[in-house]
Design an enzyme around this catalytic site. Sequence first.
Site, short mmCIF file in Angstrom:
data_model
loop_
_atom_site.label_atom_id
_atom_site.label_comp_id
_atom_site.label_asym_id
_atom_site.label_seq_id
_atom_site.Cartn_x
_atom_site.Cartn_y
_atom_site.Cartn_z
N CYS A 370 85.77 -1.61 18.68
CA CYS A 370 85.68 -2.05 20.08
C CYS A 370 85.47 -3.56 20.25
CB CYS A 370 84.59 -1.30 20.84
SG CYS A 370 84.04 0.22 20.09
N GLN A 417 90.41 4.64 12.08
CA GLN A 417 90.48 5.32 13.38
C GLN A 417 91.82 5.03 14.03
OE1 GLN A 417 86.89 3.48 15.12
NE2 GLN A 417 86.22 5.57 15.48
N ASP A 419 92.44 4.15 16.98
CA ASP A 419 91.55 3.73 18.06
C ASP A 419 92.34 3.01 19.15
OD1 ASP A 419 89.13 3.51 19.23
OD2 ASP A 419 88.26 2.14 17.74
N HIS A 421 91.50 0.96 23.16
CA HIS A 421 90.61 0.64 24.27
C HIS A 421 91.44 0.29 25.47
CE1 HIS A 421 88.07 0.29 20.71
NE2 HIS A 421 87.14 0.80 21.50
N LYS A 505 82.37 11.56 28.82
CA LYS A 505 83.53 11.67 27.93
C LYS A 505 84.13 13.06 27.97
CE LYS A 505 80.79 13.04 23.95
NZ LYS A 505 80.58 13.01 22.53
N HIS A 551 87.14 4.03 25.69
CA HIS A 551 87.46 4.16 24.25
C HIS A 551 88.21 5.48 24.11
CE1 HIS A 551 83.80 1.70 23.12
NE2 HIS A 551 83.37 2.23 24.23
#
Length: 677
Positions: A370, A417, A419, A421, A505, A551
């Site tokens: 992040c 990850q 990932d 954002h 979440k 996220h």
Amino acid sequence: MSTIHITMPDGAIREVPAGTTAAEIAQQISPRLAKEALVARIQPVKGPPATAPGVSAGAAPDAAPEAQLGATGNGEGFLVDLRAPIDEDVRLSILTPKDPEAIQVLRHSAAHLLAAAVLELFPNVKLGIGPPIDTGFFYDFVREEPFTPDDLARIEKKMRELAAQDIPNERKMLPKAEALELYRKWDQGFKCELVEERAIDPMVSFYTTGKFIDFCRGPHIPSTGRIRAFKLMSVAGAYWKGQEGNPQMQRIYGACFYTQQELDDYLHKLEEAKRRDHRRLGAELDLFSIQEEAGPGLIFWHPKGALIRKQMEDWLREELLRRGYDLVVTPHIMRLDLWKTSGHAGFYKENMFGPVEVEKTDYQLKPMNCPGHILIYKSRLRSYRELPVRLAELGTVYRYERSGVLHGLLRVRGFTQDDAHIFCMPEQIESEVEACIDFAYAVMKTFGFDKYIVELSDWDANHPENYAGSADDWNRATSALQNTLTKLGVPFKRIEGEAAFYGPKIDVKLIDAIGRPWQLTTVQFDFNLPGRFGLEYVGEDGNRHQPLMVHRALWGSVERFFGILIEHYAGAFPVWLAPVQAEVLPLSEKFSEYAKKVTAALKDAGFRAHLDDRNEKLQAKIRDAQLQKIPYMLIVGGKEAEAGTVSVRHQSKGDLGPRPLEEFLSDLRKQVDSRAI
Ligand SMILES: [Zn+2]
Ligand SMILES: [Zn+2]
């Protein structure tokens, strides 16, 4: 004698003498119910807060899980023995195998049966605790010699004998002093300790099963005869009260169900899980390794595993770009100060590798992606016209996990990850959440999962002081998550108070080929980091605003998802992922020329093919290709060479007969391009 009123679940009220038992009422209703009944649930209709009759609140369970049984269970009333006299007006349900909560009572009684059997065979053991667990029960013992598999077989046989005798489980109330005296005489120090600690009231609750007596709050099933479908599974080490440094005990685990069929299904599932274990398959198929020399929890991807990973990542990157994400790459190590700004150096410290000093500055191996993505967002002033900004990275992170909890690919110290954002405006959150859920669906479909569970974790609105963000933030984000799921018709479970402090979440758990759930996708709001980093965008009004941040990870980690895939497919990857898609097997050396031609044609067409030109019998080559779980075996001999065909054998479907090579190639093309499962 006074009468009491018993309200049954259907609303019918029965008038009976005080002291009547649930067993007697069951008998009045029908002999069949009396036969099936295991335990009763009662709830006083009026009067003081519920405590079980004859049980003082302090009469302690012999383990925590039992407290839940004896206490409130479904939030309504409490469970009692069928033989417990009822002295006041109550609502009563008589529980049978149809009621899910009764199984834990059966399992708890099985734990007592285990202890009774062990004491018969090994009278000198010292007793610990024996609660029910998810699939059965355990009991802890201290004994100098370890229990061997032979011992387990003997104990199980003794349990069956005691079960066949249908011995009643009887409840006794003893004065505390007498209880302590009893255990002292018997030299059961751990039980003395429990009585000392947990029995606050003068009377203490015990259960007897024949000669066996246990300090226990219960309830229990009436007698041992109902414990039929069980099996002792294993012995493991355990510390008294679960605390390292306390005396070591031997914990005997058992599985227990109502019926033999349920037990057999469970044992079969365990066998399947063993057969699919990704650590074993990972070695057999040469996919990955963990090297002691390099350190625990760090994954080496071998060529075949790395090839599968490439296919996975190629699909993902294509999808990311197609769905409006930007790909970024950020450093693996960054100044510790950055992690102080993000807060990780504080609240996440225990999960991080220690800092590294370079030129008098501390650097931190990244545990999360992040802050890196935030720095890219912040690298210039953003306008509302650019939002949403979606930054994605296959970002490798390092987290400290105790070596005891590491597990193959599933729990590691270094992982990548998938990932991303998302930085967006409040009015964009619903469509962004919807797009995330749609992406999660695409993952499930592409990798062959069709069952899943969705959970929405919300804050505990009674304690806003424990959370970042305002009530407005939470309400807006939670309703965006909820509306999206409702709109898409996704069933979900809402869990209050389960959210992280920084935002609500959605979690998606996949159900694999043998019914196991795996936590995978997370879509998580963050009301904390945008403020900590002072994130902004220039709005349509010309003023600066703080963007919302989400996220989101779909696979979670590449390593973990790979582990799940290995187990889901039992190593037999679909053809688009398989490291070798077709193995060419010449009948004998005579046909090696044609075999080479076929292999070359496959490779030219872009497929991953391999020629097995070892001087081995065809049967041996087929067996090896099967063991390597290669989707297609192409057998070529004289007939095939002459006709320009291949004899196709499929890994699970078996012999598919001869096919013209060109036809096989175009068919394979279709399967790979459509990523057929
Ligand atoms: Zn017990
Ligand atoms: Zn993040």
